[in-house]
Scaffold this motif. Structure first.
Motif: not given
Length: 713
Positions: A524, A529-531, A534-535, A566-567, A573
């Motif tokens: 990531c 794809e920094p978020d 977290r997902l 925020g996503l 993804k």
């Protein structure tokens, strides 16, 4: 040997001897032909023109004085031939030249005086390139003198004694052509590699001519017939075909006018063809011989022909021609891109490494469709033309186009080692657009591989030939088609098949363990794809560390979680999650690609539409295929019950979750002589096997004792 045959043999031996007498130590043996063949042509033309030389010179002067530019027709009329020479010399005049430099100048002027059709022959022979060598070695005069030997007559007029009796017989055009062909054959045999490339054995040519003409011999009417060879080599096929057609017409009391057309890419070979026809007095036919590539520079784009035959190059690249035609994707030539089977741009373009079938397509594009006899074609191919190329390939498309149009009449498998430079299997394809009623919808295969007689001496790789009896037997099976051990008739559809693509569902197991998550984090970071990590943590908390066997549930949850502030869910993804968190597992649930409500689509497992439960509701789903499990099957067009019956019988019992991707189904055609004429070796009887075992036991009796004694010592 007859008197005529003896005369021919003597002249051939004499000309052949000139090479050893004059050219030895100046030329290597393989280069003798570069001088002898063009000089033979020049001497014959000189002998034909000698009687009318004064008339030609007078006509030339008259035309020049009148300022007439287009002089060809008038000069031909003055010479009485389809060619002429306007120089002041004959070869006999040059014979008297003592000084080498004067001889050179006069000889070059003599060559320059020939008409344009002869100039083309000399240019393609590159004969002027030999003059420097001949002059430097001081053998040009000797060479001319040899060709003017008073004991040999290459003239169409007899040589008389002082008392008026015949000393040397006349040599008519047909006899001269025979002699020239024999010289060509001898030179080809000296260089067997080239012989195989440009020269087809006479026994094969005779068979091909008979296969074309004998089935319709009774239907030949008085009139004009055009014969074509798109890879004419030295022209042997055309001349044999002409002779055979004329012979059959005469036998049936018909008067025919035969015109020959050919194209050849090799310059010297083309020159031989044109020269041969001029020597036979067929000036018009010589003009119908064209130099250049048949595939990329067709010399007869608007012409159609009654009879066509060829031995095209096989296993030879045609990449240059393909590029000249626009490349595989850009080719629009109407010979090779047609409308067929509902496809307005049905392409018949073979792989660039082998263009043999392209020559056949070229001929089929030149068939006559508005005459009672239509067109008949005979062409030699190697085995790859029968089966190379999968369904949808250029080769398969060509076979499909031919067979579905019902043009393929028969294929004859020839003996091995029949040609000069190859021992591989070869086949004669026989095609027509006017099949006899009893042949319609059928293809005949003839296995003639065992019908031959051995040669006393090998000619390159050629170690056998077709005897007259073998040719008669093959032709009889064609003229009177019937089933025998070596002759079989099949419906056209017998050679066709559906190629179906068999898919199986992709089954993915999801692993939300630490090392997987670490790998995902690193990916990531690179993918920006920094978020997503977290997902992934949220999903891991929800599903736990145990393997998840249902990817559909996992990805549905992922999309749901991605709705949080925020996503944002993207295909990128999902790709990262699948790449780093999943693995194929045959025990996992199939991955759903699409889902439909019942009624909008009907279940059809055979074609990939299955019933499944989604959120407690029944849906019609399509699974994502696992490319690693993708397979293909060939289903014969004659399969009882078609594709479905085959699939239920041969596939589903072994892989019940399989389905057919209909969008990828293609029709192909291939022909296998091995399969059709395979004869299994008879199994040995039990008694024979037992007898062999007992014989071995007797042979080995005491052997073990001897070995043990030796070890003990």
């Amino acid at each position: 040997m007859s008197k005529i045959a003896n005369l021919h043999s003597r002249i051939v031996s004499f000309i052949w001897g000139i090479a050893d007498d004059v050219l030895r130590d100046v030329y290597v043996r393989g280069k003798y032909r570069d001088v002898i063949l063009p000089m033979t042509v020049i001497r014959r033309l000189d002998a034909l023109l000698e009687p009318t030389k004064p008339a030609v010179l007078a006509m030339k002067q008259q035309l020049d004085e009148a300022g007439i530019a287009n002089q060809h027709a008038a000069l031909c009329q003055a010479s009485g031939q389809a060619f002429y020479n306007t120089s002041p010399f004959t070869l006999r005049d040059l014979k008297a030249r003592a000084k080498a430099q004067q001889l050179r100048a006069d000889f070059e002027a003599y060559l320059d005086g020939f008409s344009p059709n002869v100039q083309e022959i000399l240019d393609k022979f590159k004969f002027r390139n030999q003059i420097d060598t001949l002059v430097e070695a001081d053998i040009l005069g000797h060479l001319i003198e040899k060709f003017l030997d008073p004991t040999i007559n290459l003239s169409p007029n007899p040589v008389l004694n002082p008392d008026g009796t015949e000393r040397l017989p006349a040599l008519d055009n047909h006899a001269m052509g025979t002699i020239f062909e024999e010289l060509i054959r001898r030179f080809n045999e000296e260089n067997n590699e080239e012989a195989g490339e440009h020269f087809t054995p006479r026994d094969v040519v005779t068979l091909m001519a008979d296969l074309i003409f004998l089935p319709i011999a009774e239907k030949i009417e008085s009139g004009t017939y055009l014969v074509y060879d798109g890879a004419c080599g030295t022209g042997g096929m055309l001349t044999v075909a002409e002779e055979r057609l004329q012979q059959l017409a005469d036998q049936h009391g018909k008067r025919v006018s035969i015109h020959l057309f050919g194209q050849e890419i090799n310059a010297e070979t083309f020159a031989i063809t044109k020269a041969d026809l001029l020597l036979k007095g067929e000036g018009m036919e010589a003009d119908n011989m064209k130099h250049g590539s048949t595939l990329s520079a067709d010399a007869f784009p608007e012409k159609t022909f009654d009879f066509m035959l060829s031995n095209p190059p096989y296993g030879k690249s045609w990449k240059t021609d393909l590029e000249r035609l626009g490349g595989k994707d850009g080719i629009t030539d109407p010979r090779f891109v047609v409308e067929h089977a509902g496809d307005p741009e049905y392409k018949m373009i073979t792989r660039s490494s082998d263009g043999q079938l392209m020559f056949l397509v070229n001929k089929l594009a030149k068939m006559k469709h508005d005459t009672p006899l239509g067109s008949r074609i005979a062409e030699v191919h190697n085995g790859s033309a029968l089966f190379t190329g999968d369904a949808g390939s250029g080769e398969s498309n060509i076979r499909r186009w031919i067979i579905e149009n019902d043009w393929l009449e028969a294929i004859v498998a020839l003996p091995e080692n029949l040609f000069y430079n190859t021992g591989i299997a070869t086949y004669i394809w026989l095609l027509t657009n006017r099949k006899a009623p009893e042949r319609r919808g059928k293809v005949q295969l003839i296995d003639a591989t065992q019908w031959f007689e051995p040669l006393r001496k090998n000619l390159g790789k050629k170690n056998c030939r077709l005897g007259e009896e073998h040719i008669r037997h093959i032709c009889d099976l064609i003229v009177n088609p019937r089933e025998t051990e070596q002759s079989k008739l099949f419906p056209n559809e017998h050679f066709g098949y559906w190629k179906i693509i068999v898919e199986r569902p992709l089954r993915l197991r999801v692993d939300l363990v630490g090392n997987r998550l670490v790998a995902l984090n690193e990916a990531c970071e690179q993918a920006r794809e920094p978020d997503l990590p977290r997902l992934a943590l949220k999903l891991a908390e929800h599903f736990g560390a145990e393997p998840l066997m249902d990817y559909n549930t996992f990805i549905a949850r992922a999309k749901s979680e991605a709705k949080a502030p925020g996503l944002r869910w993207t295909a990128k993804k999902e790709k990262l999650l699948r790449e780093h968190l999943t693995e194929t597992d045959e025990n996992a649930e199939p991955v759903i690609k699409k889902a439909h409500k019942p009624g909008k689509a009907e279940p059809d497992p055979l074609h990939g539409r299955f019933e499944a439960e989604i959120d407690g509701k029944t849906a019609i789903v399509q699974y994502e295929p696992d490319t690693s499990l993708r397979d293909s099957e060939q289903v014969p067009l004659l399969e009882a019950g078609g594709i479905e019956a085959f699939f239920r019988r041969e596939v589903l019992p072994y892989v019940p979750d399989a389905w057919i991707d209909e969008s990828k189904t293609q029709i192909g055609y291939e022909i296998s002589f091995t399969r059709e004429f395979y004869k299994p070796a008879p199994m040995r009887s039990l008694e024979e096997i037992v007898a062999d075992i007992r014989a071995l036991e007797r042979e080995t009796e005491g052997l073990l004792d001897d070995i043990l004694v030796e070890v003990a010592q």
